[in-house]
Design a protein around this motif. Sequence first.
Motif, PDB file in Angstrom:
ATOM      1  N   ARG A  82     -37.294   5.881  47.627  1.00  0.00           N
ATOM      2  CA  ARG A  82     -36.169   5.248  46.927  1.00  0.00           C
ATOM      3  C   ARG A  82     -35.198   6.297  46.370  1.00  0.00           C
ATOM      4  O   ARG A  82     -34.087   5.981  45.983  1.00  0.00           O
ATOM      5  N   ARG A  83     -35.645   7.543  46.342  1.00  0.00           N
ATOM      6  CA  ARG A  83     -34.757   8.605  45.852  1.00  0.00           C
ATOM      7  C   ARG A  83     -33.791   9.046  46.940  1.00  0.00           C
ATOM      8  O   ARG A  83     -32.934   9.884  46.737  1.00  0.00           O
ATOM      9  N   ILE A  84     -33.998   8.505  48.148  1.00  0.00           N
ATOM     10  CA  ILE A  84     -33.103   8.821  49.267  1.00  0.00           C
ATOM     11  C   ILE A  84     -32.379   7.554  49.703  1.00  0.00           C
ATOM     12  O   ILE A  84     -33.016   6.586  50.124  1.00  0.00           O
ATOM     13  N   GLY A  85     -31.057   7.550  49.581  1.00  0.00           N
ATOM     14  CA  GLY A  85     -30.267   6.429  50.096  1.00  0.00           C
ATOM     15  C   GLY A  85     -29.853   6.763  51.517  1.00  0.00           C
ATOM     16  O   GLY A  85     -29.561   7.926  51.831  1.00  0.00           O
ATOM     17  N   MET A  86     -29.884   5.759  52.405  1.00  0.00           N
ATOM     18  CA  MET A  86     -29.548   6.024  53.808  1.00  0.00           C
ATOM     19  C   MET A  86     -28.275   5.287  54.223  1.00  0.00           C
ATOM     20  O   MET A  86     -28.119   4.107  53.925  1.00  0.00           O
ATOM     21  N   ILE A  87     -27.430   5.987  54.942  1.00  0.00           N
ATOM     22  CA  ILE A  87     -26.247   5.346  55.546  1.00  0.00           C
ATOM     23  C   ILE A  87     -26.303   5.625  57.040  1.00  0.00           C
ATOM     24  O   ILE A  87     -26.533   6.769  57.450  1.00  0.00           O
ATOM     25  N   PHE A  88     -26.110   4.579  57.828  1.00  0.00           N
ATOM     26  CA  PHE A  88     -26.209   4.727  59.288  1.00  0.00           C
ATOM     27  C   PHE A  88     -24.838   4.532  59.937  1.00  0.00           C
ATOM     28  O   PHE A  88     -23.866   4.146  59.276  1.00  0.00           O
ATOM     29  N   GLN A  89     -24.814   4.742  61.251  1.00  0.00           N
ATOM     30  CA  GLN A  89     -23.563   4.550  62.008  1.00  0.00           C
ATOM     31  C   GLN A  89     -23.049   3.121  61.852  1.00  0.00           C
ATOM     32  O   GLN A  89     -21.873   2.880  61.647  1.00  0.00           O
ATOM     33  N   HIS A  90     -23.960   2.161  61.977  1.00  0.00           N
ATOM     34  CA  HIS A  90     -23.601   0.758  61.759  1.00  0.00           C
ATOM     35  C   HIS A  90     -24.312   0.308  60.490  1.00  0.00           C
ATOM     36  O   HIS A  90     -25.486   0.632  60.292  1.00  0.00           O
ATOM     37  N   ALA A  91     -23.600  -0.443  59.659  1.00  0.00           N
ATOM     38  CA  ALA A  91     -24.170  -0.808  58.355  1.00  0.00           C
ATOM     39  C   ALA A  91     -25.388  -1.731  58.505  1.00  0.00           C
ATOM     40  O   ALA A  91     -26.206  -1.818  57.593  1.00  0.00           O
ATOM     41  N   ASN A  92     -25.515  -2.398  59.659  1.00  0.00           N
ATOM     42  CA  ASN A  92     -26.648  -3.310  59.900  1.00  0.00           C
ATOM     43  C   ASN A  92     -26.841  -4.295  58.758  1.00  0.00           C
ATOM     44  O   ASN A  92     -27.941  -4.390  58.190  1.00  0.00           O
ATOM     45  N   LEU A  93     -25.768  -4.982  58.416  1.00  0.00           N
ATOM     46  CA  LEU A  93     -25.867  -5.953  57.315  1.00  0.00           C
ATOM     47  C   LEU A  93     -26.506  -7.231  57.831  1.00  0.00           C
ATOM     48  O   LEU A  93     -26.473  -7.520  59.030  1.00  0.00           O
ATOM     49  N   MET A  94     -27.064  -8.012  56.911  1.00  0.00           N
ATOM     50  CA  MET A  94     -27.619  -9.312  57.303  1.00  0.00           C
ATOM     51  C   MET A  94     -26.465 -10.317  57.337  1.00  0.00           C
ATOM     52  O   MET A  94     -25.800 -10.532  56.309  1.00  0.00           O
ATOM     53  N   ASP A  95     -26.252 -10.883  58.524  1.00  0.00           N
ATOM     54  CA  ASP A  95     -25.082 -11.753  58.730  1.00  0.00           C
ATOM     55  C   ASP A  95     -25.097 -13.007  57.866  1.00  0.00           C
ATOM     56  O   ASP A  95     -24.045 -13.547  57.527  1.00  0.00           O
ATOM     57  N   SER A  96     -26.294 -13.496  57.554  1.00  0.00           N
ATOM     58  CA  SER A  96     -26.372 -14.751  56.803  1.00  0.00           C
ATOM     59  C   SER A  96     -26.250 -14.532  55.297  1.00  0.00           C
ATOM     60  O   SER A  96     -26.297 -15.478  54.529  1.00  0.00           O
ATOM     61  N   ARG A  97     -26.077 -13.271  54.898  1.00  0.00           N
ATOM     62  CA  ARG A  97     -25.963 -12.977  53.475  1.00  0.00           C
ATOM     63  C   ARG A  97     -24.563 -12.469  53.154  1.00  0.00           C
ATOM     64  O   ARG A  97     -23.944 -11.777  53.974  1.00  0.00           O
ATOM     65  N   THR A  98     -24.100 -12.761  51.950  1.00  0.00           N
ATOM     66  CA  THR A  98     -22.782 -12.266  51.516  1.00  0.00           C
ATOM     67  C   THR A  98     -22.895 -10.768  51.233  1.00  0.00           C
ATOM     68  O   THR A  98     -23.997 -10.215  51.185  1.00  0.00           O
ATOM     69  N   ALA A  99     -21.730 -10.159  50.991  1.00  0.00           N
ATOM     70  CA  ALA A  99     -21.718  -8.725  50.660  1.00  0.00           C
ATOM     71  C   ALA A  99     -22.608  -8.479  49.442  1.00  0.00           C
ATOM     72  O   ALA A  99     -23.453  -7.573  49.445  1.00  0.00           O
ATOM     73  N   LEU A 100     -22.454  -9.312  48.428  1.00  0.00           N
ATOM     74  CA  LEU A 100     -23.242  -9.128  47.200  1.00  0.00           C
ATOM     75  C   LEU A 100     -24.734  -9.286  47.474  1.00  0.00           C
ATOM     76  O   LEU A 100     -25.560  -8.487  47.009  1.00  0.00           O
ATOM     77  N   GLN A 101     -25.070 -10.284  48.301  1.00  0.00           N
ATOM     78  CA  GLN A 101     -26.494 -10.519  48.593  1.00  0.00           C
ATOM     79  C   GLN A 101     -27.093  -9.379  49.427  1.00  0.00           C
ATOM     80  O   GLN A 101     -28.264  -9.056  49.290  1.00  0.00           O
ATOM     81  N   ASN A 102     -26.251  -8.779  50.292  1.00  0.00           N
ATOM     82  CA  ASN A 102     -26.742  -7.635  51.066  1.00  0.00           C
ATOM     83  C   ASN A 102     -27.063  -6.456  50.146  1.00  0.00           C
ATOM     84  O   ASN A 102     -28.086  -5.804  50.305  1.00  0.00           O
ATOM     85  N   VAL A 103     -26.156  -6.199  49.203  1.00  0.00           N
ATOM     86  CA  VAL A 103     -26.377  -5.085  48.273  1.00  0.00           C
ATOM     87  C   VAL A 103     -27.582  -5.385  47.376  1.00  0.00           C
ATOM     88  O   VAL A 103     -28.330  -4.481  46.977  1.00  0.00           O
ATOM     89  N   ALA A 104     -27.768  -6.686  47.079  1.00  0.00           N
ATOM     90  CA  ALA A 104     -28.861  -7.092  46.180  1.00  0.00           C
ATOM     91  C   ALA A 104     -30.233  -6.927  46.825  1.00  0.00           C
ATOM     92  O   ALA A 104     -31.234  -6.800  46.126  1.00  0.00           O
ATOM     93  N   HIS A 105     -30.262  -6.925  48.179  1.00  0.00           N
ATOM     94  CA  HIS A 105     -31.553  -6.963  48.883  1.00  0.00           C
ATOM     95  C   HIS A 105     -32.567  -5.896  48.432  1.00  0.00           C
ATOM     96  O   HIS A 105     -33.699  -6.220  48.065  1.00  0.00           O
ATOM     97  N   PRO A 106     -32.160  -4.594  48.397  1.00  0.00           N
ATOM     98  CA  PRO A 106     -33.159  -3.601  47.967  1.00  0.00           C
ATOM     99  C   PRO A 106     -33.618  -3.808  46.521  1.00  0.00           C
ATOM    100  O   PRO A 106     -34.744  -3.448  46.179  1.00  0.00           O
ATOM    101  N   LEU A 107     -32.759  -4.429  45.714  1.00  0.00           N
ATOM    102  CA  LEU A 107     -33.138  -4.663  44.303  1.00  0.00           C
ATOM    103  C   LEU A 107     -34.159  -5.802  44.214  1.00  0.00           C
ATOM    104  O   LEU A 107     -35.061  -5.782  43.382  1.00  0.00           O
ATOM    105  N   GLU A 108     -33.998  -6.789  45.133  1.00  0.00           N
ATOM    106  CA  GLU A 108     -34.966  -7.912  45.167  1.00  0.00           C
ATOM    107  C   GLU A 108     -36.344  -7.393  45.570  1.00  0.00           C
ATOM    108  O   GLU A 108     -37.355  -7.818  45.024  1.00  0.00           O
ATOM    109  N   ILE A 109     -36.349  -6.474  46.537  1.00  0.00           N
ATOM    110  CA  ILE A 109     -37.633  -5.951  47.039  1.00  0.00           C
ATOM    111  C   ILE A 109     -38.452  -5.316  45.910  1.00  0.00           C
ATOM    112  O   ILE A 109     -39.662  -5.459  45.847  1.00  0.00           O
TER     113      ILE A 109
END
Length: 330
Positions: A82-109
Motif C-alpha cells: 500500500r506504500r506503493i501507488g501504481m499508474i499504468f498505461q491504461h487506467a483500467n477503470l471499472m466501467d460500471s462505477r463512477t469516477a468517485l466509486q473507482n477512487v473509493a475502491h482501494p479504500l473499501e478493500i
Amino acid sequence: MITVTDLRKVYQQGNREVVALDGVSLEVPKGSIHGIVGHSGAGKSTLVRCLTLLDAPTSGSVSINGAELSTSRDQDLRTARRRIGMIFQHANLMDSRTALQNVAHPLEIVRTPKNDIRRRAAELLRLVGLAGFEDAYPSQLSGGQKQRVGIARALASDPDVLLCDEPTSALDPKTTDEILALIQELTQRLDLTVLIITHEMHVVKRVCDSVSLLAGGRIIEHGPLRDVAANLGSELSRTLLPLPASEPLGAGAVLEILYSGERASAPMLTSAARRFGIDLNVLAGSVETLAGTQFGHLRIQLPDGADPAPVAAYFGEQGVSVRLAEKDAV
Ligand SMILES: Nc1ncnc2c1ncn2[C@@H]1O[C@H](COP(=O)(O)OP(=O)(O)OP(=O)(O)O)[C@@H](O)[C@H]1O
C-alpha cells in the motif's frame, strides 16, 4: 526514498534459465522523479513486478524509506504494498462505477469507514483536477481524465512511492504534457518518490530528475539528467540530445561537440576558425534545455586535409565535450 539493492530475477523456461534482472541497484531520493528507459526485453516489466513484489525477486532487496519490502510476509506485505501507488498505461477503470466509486475502491478493500471514503475520494478527485466529475462514468471521460482518475485511485492508500508504468504511452502529446505536469506537481506537493518506466524520451526530458538505462537486465547508464546528457557519445546522451542525419560536404574530418550552460556556439566556432585559419561547416545542430540547463549539440566538418586533433584539443580547453563523429552517424 526507494532503495533497490542487487535485484536479480531468473525465470526458469523448461530447462533454460532466463536472467531478466541481473543485479539492479537503484536509489531514488524522496521528492524526486526517476526515469527508467530501455529497449523491449530489457527487463522493465520484470522490474515493475519485482518492485511491487507481485513477482518474488530471486535475490536482492527493495526498501521504501528504510523499510524492507522483500522480507515482508503476507499481512506485512499487503501493508507494504500500500506504500506503493501504481499508474499504468491504461487506467483500467471499472466501467460500471463512477469516477468517485473507482477512487473509493482501494479504500473499501481496507474497510475505511463509509463517510471517510466519500470525503477522501472527493478530495482526491479535486487534487487531480476533476472536481465536479465525481458522478461521471468512465465512458463519459476522455483518456486524460481517465488517467487522472487512475492517479487519484493510486493515491488513495496515501503511498510514499508512485510507480508509473508507461503512464502516457496511450495519450496524445498535449494530454501527455498535462498528465506529466500533474505527476510533477503531486510529487512536490505530497513529497512522493516517483519511478517512471517509459520508452518515451520526451517523458524523461520533461519531468525526470535522474534516469537509468536498462539493457539485458542491467543498468548500464544512470545519473542526474544533466550529467548523463553531458556524457557525449553515451546512448542516453544521444537519445536525449539527438542530431538529425546529415550529408558530409567533402572528405574533411567531422567532429561532434556538446556544450552546456552559458557557452554559446557562435563565438566558440568563430574563435576556433580564426585560430586555425579554417572554415568550419555546421552539418547539424540542436539546442535544448534539460533539467534547467541549456545544451547545444553540433556536428561540424573541417576542410579537407585539416588535422582535427588540435581543433578538438582547443574545444576541450574551452570546457566543451568533443569527439570525432563516427562515419555512420554523419
Ligand atoms: N514469466 C517469464 N518467464 C520466462 N521469461 C520471462 C518471463 N517474463 C519475462 N521474461 C524474459 O525476461 C526478459 C525481460 O522481459 P521484460 O518483459 O521484463 O522486458 P521489458 O523491458 O518489459 O520488455 P517490453 O518493453 O517489450 O515489455 C525477456 O528476455 C523476457 O523474455
